[in-house]
Scaffold this active site. Structure first.
Site, PDB file in Angstrom:
ATOM      1  N   GLY A   1       0.861  -1.180   0.000  1.00  0.00           N
ATOM      2  CA  GLY A   1       0.000   0.000   0.000  1.00  0.00           C
ATOM      3  C   GLY A   1       0.890   1.221   0.000  1.00  0.00           C
ATOM      4  CD  GLU A   2       2.936   5.827   0.383  1.00  0.00           C
ATOM      5  OE1 GLU A   2       3.219   5.486  -0.775  1.00  0.00           O
ATOM      6  OE2 GLU A   2       3.802   6.149   1.217  1.00  0.00           O
TER       7      GLU A   2
ATOM      8  CB  CYS B   1       5.356  -3.816  -1.166  1.00  0.00           C
ATOM      9  SG  CYS B   1       5.863  -2.538  -2.298  1.00  0.00           S
TER      10      CYS B   1
ATOM     11  CB  ILE C   1       3.663  -2.142  -7.407  1.00  0.00           C
ATOM     12  CG1 ILE C   1       3.172  -3.312  -8.265  1.00  0.00           C
ATOM     13  CG2 ILE C   1       2.836  -0.884  -7.680  1.00  0.00           C
ATOM     14  CD1 ILE C   1       1.818  -3.850  -7.850  1.00  0.00           C
ATOM     15  NE  ARG C   2       3.045   3.510  -6.518  1.00  0.00           N
ATOM     16  CZ  ARG C   2       2.594   3.420  -5.265  1.00  0.00           C
ATOM     17  NH1 ARG C   2       3.229   4.021  -4.279  1.00  0.00           N
ATOM     18  NH2 ARG C   2       1.502   2.765  -5.011  1.00  0.00           N
TER      19      ARG C   2
ATOM     20  CG  HIS D   1       2.877  -6.500  -4.337  1.00  0.00           C
ATOM     21  ND1 HIS D   1       2.093  -6.005  -3.322  1.00  0.00           N
ATOM     22  CD2 HIS D   1       3.642  -5.471  -4.747  1.00  0.00           C
ATOM     23  CE1 HIS D   1       2.360  -4.724  -3.136  1.00  0.00           C
ATOM     24  NE2 HIS D   1       3.308  -4.372  -3.985  1.00  0.00           N
TER      25      HIS D   1
ATOM     26  CD  GLU E   1       0.276  -8.991  -2.350  1.00  0.00           C
ATOM     27  OE1 GLU E   1       1.309  -9.656  -2.141  1.00  0.00           O
ATOM     28  OE2 GLU E   1       0.265  -7.753  -2.474  1.00  0.00           O
TER      29      GLU E   1
HETATM   30  N1  GLN Z   1       5.931   3.024  -2.391  1.00  0.00           N
HETATM   31  C1  GLN Z   1       5.101   2.508  -1.338  1.00  0.00           C
HETATM   32  C2  GLN Z   1       5.541   2.997   0.023  1.00  0.00           C
HETATM   33  O1  GLN Z   1       6.444   3.723   0.153  1.00  0.00           O
HETATM   34  C3  GLN Z   1       5.093   0.983  -1.354  1.00  0.00           C
HETATM   35  C4  GLN Z   1       4.400   0.460  -2.595  1.00  0.00           C
HETATM   36  C5  GLN Z   1       3.706  -0.850  -2.419  1.00  0.00           C
HETATM   37  O2  GLN Z   1       3.433  -1.302  -1.300  1.00  0.00           O
HETATM   38  N2  GLN Z   1       3.379  -1.471  -3.529  1.00  0.00           N
HETATM   39  O3  GLN Z   1       4.971   2.641   0.999  1.00  0.00           O
END
Ligand code: GLN
Length: 197
Positions: A50-51, A82, A140-141, A177, A179
């Protein structure tokens, strides 16, 4: 597995539903966790992607950050993917101002380590603890693990040597990820940790 066999997924933000679905497909009694009293009922916890900066703020707002820190330190098995891995790391590089982590994992991770040029990508990784078949990994990021501390062990690296999967006693972390790919080996590996705890 104690505590009624429940495995929690931190459900403040991010792709917690996907983790719950994978864990249930493996026969685990997976439940969302938002509040401190829900944490008391689980024998293990997944922290989703997530973030991380938002998850950090929400975890403090919901009053679950401090009990979760204590649970991690007393040996609760926790798997972070992540943003979840960022939440577990002792040190975060390129964090936003004021961003905190739960910590416990003897690591320094760098957020958004692949920059805006290469926000998302997929690759195959050799992960010996999961067997001979490579793991297809979706980034992903994603963060990378810049420093693996003495108490932690690298489980997988990219071709350039950057570490993207780690383990330390009760803790497991991936920059990517699992999942999302249908390969359940990381979740199975985590559930074995939960049962052994
Ligand atoms: N860039 C996100 C962060 O800093 C992590 C991205 C993700 O969980 N796919 O939390």
């Amino acid at each position: 597995m104690s505590k009624g066999g429940h495995v929690g997924v931190l459900a403040l933000q991010g792709d917690f539903r996907e983790h719950i679905a994978v864990l249930r497909s493996l026969g685990a009694d997976a439940v969302p966790v938002k509040r401190p009293e829900e944490l008391d009922r689980v024998a293990g916890l997944v922290i989703p992607g997530g973030e991380s900066s938002v998850m950090d703020k929400l975890s403090r707002l919901f009053g679950i950050a401090e009990p979760l820190k204590a649970a991690i330190r007393s040996g609760l098995p926790v798997y972070g993917t992540c943003a979840g891995l960022i939440m577990l790391a002792d040190t975060v590089l390129d964090s936003i101002e004021g961003q905190q982590t739960l910590g416990g994992f003897d690591l320094a991770v760098r957020r958004n380590a692949f920059g805006s040029q290469l926000d998302s990508f997929e690759t195959d990784l050799d992960i010996p603890v999961l067997g001979d078949l490579p793991v297809h990994a979706v980034f992903i990021r994603a963060p990378v693990v810049e420093t693996v501390g003495e108490r932690a062990t690298a489980l997988a690296s990219l071709d350039d040597g950057r570490v993207v999967a780690v383990e330390q006693d009760n803790l497991l972390g991936t920059s990517f990820h699992p999942e999302m790919t249908g390969d359940t080996r990381f979740h199975e590996y985590f559930l074995r940790k939960v049962r052994a705890a």
